[in-house]
Design a protein around this motif. Structure first.
Motif, PDB file in Angstrom:
ATOM      1  N   HIS A  55     115.843 -43.107  46.434  1.00  0.00           N
ATOM      2  CA  HIS A  55     116.301 -43.281  47.816  1.00  0.00           C
ATOM      3  C   HIS A  55     115.192 -42.954  48.805  1.00  0.00           C
ATOM      4  O   HIS A  55     115.092 -43.595  49.863  1.00  0.00           O
ATOM      5  CB  HIS A  55     117.532 -42.408  48.074  1.00  0.00           C
ATOM      6  CG  HIS A  55     118.806 -43.014  47.554  1.00  0.00           C
ATOM      7  ND1 HIS A  55     119.547 -43.925  48.276  1.00  0.00           N
ATOM      8  CD2 HIS A  55     119.452 -42.853  46.368  1.00  0.00           C
ATOM      9  CE1 HIS A  55     120.609 -44.290  47.572  1.00  0.00           C
ATOM     10  NE2 HIS A  55     120.568 -43.654  46.396  1.00  0.00           N
ATOM     11  N   ALA A 136     123.055 -52.141  42.433  1.00  0.00           N
ATOM     12  CA  ALA A 136     122.381 -51.824  43.707  1.00  0.00           C
ATOM     13  C   ALA A 136     122.587 -52.943  44.721  1.00  0.00           C
ATOM     14  O   ALA A 136     122.740 -52.685  45.926  1.00  0.00           O
ATOM     15  CB  ALA A 136     120.892 -51.582  43.457  1.00  0.00           C
ATOM     16  N   TYR A 141     126.446 -47.133  43.089  1.00  0.00           N
ATOM     17  CA  TYR A 141     125.531 -46.258  42.353  1.00  0.00           C
ATOM     18  C   TYR A 141     125.005 -47.022  41.156  1.00  0.00           C
ATOM     19  O   TYR A 141     125.775 -47.500  40.314  1.00  0.00           O
ATOM     20  CB  TYR A 141     126.243 -44.982  41.903  1.00  0.00           C
ATOM     21  CG  TYR A 141     125.357 -44.053  41.088  1.00  0.00           C
ATOM     22  CD1 TYR A 141     124.175 -43.566  41.629  1.00  0.00           C
ATOM     23  CD2 TYR A 141     125.695 -43.712  39.780  1.00  0.00           C
ATOM     24  CE1 TYR A 141     123.349 -42.740  40.900  1.00  0.00           C
ATOM     25  CE2 TYR A 141     124.879 -42.879  39.034  1.00  0.00           C
ATOM     26  CZ  TYR A 141     123.700 -42.394  39.591  1.00  0.00           C
ATOM     27  OH  TYR A 141     122.888 -41.577  38.863  1.00  0.00           O
ATOM     28  N   SER A 162     117.980 -48.114  43.950  1.00  0.00           N
ATOM     29  CA  SER A 162     118.517 -47.916  45.302  1.00  0.00           C
ATOM     30  C   SER A 162     118.313 -49.205  46.094  1.00  0.00           C
ATOM     31  O   SER A 162     117.234 -49.826  46.011  1.00  0.00           O
ATOM     32  CB  SER A 162     117.791 -46.764  45.999  1.00  0.00           C
ATOM     33  OG  SER A 162     118.188 -46.688  47.359  1.00  0.00           O
TER      34      SER A 162
END
Length: 485
Positions: A55, A136, A141, A162
């Protein structure tokens, strides 16, 4: 109901087997649980760090997105490549790490790979069906674990992705970090070794404790069991050495005291019966002679009856004295102290005590010693035993003959023998020679306890006593005393 003395030992073996089996099963289950959870926890921790890193990297790329909403495929490449070239040594819980094992790839909003830090051959390939990219792109998740080689479980690689978004929140692509599980495998293996070492130490401790219990408790119990079996067979075994264990010694003393109490009652009953039986004859003879002495008779006949009274009185005294000596001897479990004794000195001292009895029959006592090392024993007991054997030999030796008193030595024992040249023994006499009150002496002169005394002395010295006819005539009595005693 018959008491099986071996039952406690069988139960002990079963209990020990069950304890070992349950302990081994418990150790195996503990090892499996610890190692299984160890791998899961290690990979969970790795995944948690990779989620945050993915992230952060995705956010960094988002800051570089221009108005055209296009992603720069090499936005992270300079920094990532430079980090790969960093030289460092990291000691992480005993594992030395010197390289970065983390890699990444970027995809567009269709799942096509735009850039791969470690595997450029994957650029242009469609990864939209792989879970990390697929999830993603749906803003969920995203994580997956895949093997490079399906046949090799250690080739698994962990992927965490991410989404990359523009300012309006639209997904422009995916950043997926990947890390080979082998990169964290050394930590797992080190923990495996630590767990195995800990379990081995615990197992060794339990084994040492179990062995100590066997040495401290069960082994003495085994000796006590054999001691009790010997008593059951009517033997007079030595009290075993039980070490310093309080429990075993308490039980052993109780068993020994019980044996002494039972033996005391048995001996009292046995010796009372034997004494009553053996004294009947001399008392009857004394009573008869005393009654006849009240009548008028010639002096020669009166003197004969008085001599009979003295003889029977002496015989009664010999029986009582013999029983007292024998009872004290039979009451002993073992000799408390053994002393080194010179073989020739022992024979000479014993011979002195019977020298006066040799003269009336003009007997010669020939002493020979072929032993060079001292024998271990109790001097007074051995002298008394040899004297008893010599008195028997004197009794049955013809006039002007020779009695041979010899001691020889082997690697294991000393052997003392007394041989006469008399008529020898009948077969039935050889079988009964060591019975209480059995005697072949004329006119009932003997108490019948001399050879019994010799046998008890031999037993207390862990030896043997025997009496048989010599091949060249006469009888030979042998007392064997082991050196290990």
């Amino acid at each position: 109901m018959k008491f099986d003395i071996t039952a406690p030992m069988r139960i002990t073996r079963i209990v020990v087997f069950l304890v070992v089996y349950i302990t081994a099963l418990g150790f195996y289950s503990l090892y499996r649980n610890l190692t299984d959870s160890l791998e899961a926890q290690t990979f969970q921790a790795t995944e948690e760090v990779m989620v945050e890193t993915a992230h952060i990297f995705a956010a960094h790329i988002e800051t570089l997105v221009d108005d055209s909403n296009s992603i720069d495929p090499e936005a992270l490449a300079p920094s990532f490549n430079k980090a790969k070239r960093h030289e460092f040594i990291a000691d992480i819980f005993g594992h030395e790490k010197t390289t970065i094992g983390l890699g990444y790839y970027l995809t567009d909003d269709k799942g096509i790979i735009l850039y791969d830090s470690d595997r450029p051959n994957r650029i242009g390939k469609d990864f939209s069906d792989f879970n990390d990219v697929h999830l993603a792109l749906k803003d969920e998740y995203a994580v997956r674990s895949s093997r490079d080689d399906e046949s090799n479980s250690t080739s698994s690689i962990l992927y965490v992705a991410s989404p990359i978004k523009n300012s309006q929140g639209n997904i422009l692509g995916v950043l997926s970090l990947y890390k080979p599980q082998n990169d964290v495998r050394p930590f797992i293996e080190r923990r495996h070794r630590s767990i195995l070492l800990a379990l081995a130490l615990i197992g060794t401790g339990i084994a040492a404790f179990t062995i100590a219990v066997f040495v401290w408790l069960f082994r003495p119990l085994g000796k006590l069991t054999e001691y009790a079996r010997a008593i059951t067979r009517g033997e007079r075994p030595r009290y075993p050495k039980l070490g310093k264990g309080r429990e075993a010694n308490t039980l052993g003393r109780a068993l020994r005291d019980m044996r002494a109490s039972l033996d005391g009652r048995r001996y009292m009953e046995q010796y009372t019966q034997m004494l009553t039986h053996e004294l009947k004859s001399p008392i009857a003879a004394i009573q008869g002679a005393s009654e006849l002495l009240q009548e008028e008779m010639p002096p020669e006949q009166r003197a004969k009856f008085l001599a009979n009274i003295r003889q029977e009185t002496q015989r009664s005294t010999d029986i009582i004295d013999g029983l007292l000596k024998l009872s004290r001897l039979e009451a002993k479990d073992a000799l408390l102290q053994l002393h080194p004794i010179d073989p020739l000195t022992l024979l000479n001292e014993s011979a002195k005590c019977v020298q006066v009895r040799l003269t009336p029959k003009n007997l010669t006592l020939q002493i020979e010693s072929h032993a060079h090392s001292p024998l271990m024993g109790e001097t007074m007991m051995l002298e008394t035993a040899i004297i008893n054997l010599l008195e028997n030999a004197i009794e049955f030796s013809p006039h002007a003959s020779t009695i041979h008193l010899t001691i020889t030595e082997s690697e294991k024992d000393h052997s003392i023998s007394v041989r006469d040249h008399g008529p020898g023994l009948a077969d039935f006499a050889q079988e009964r020679a060591f019975e209480h009150f059995f005697s072949l002496r004329e006119n009932g002169k003997g108490s019948g306890l001399g050879l019994v005394f010799v046998k008890e002395v031999a037993n207390l010295h862990s030896g043997e006593a025997s009496l048989h006819n010599h091949p060249e005539g006469g009888a030979i009595a042998t007392l064997i005393l082991p050196k290990s005693a």
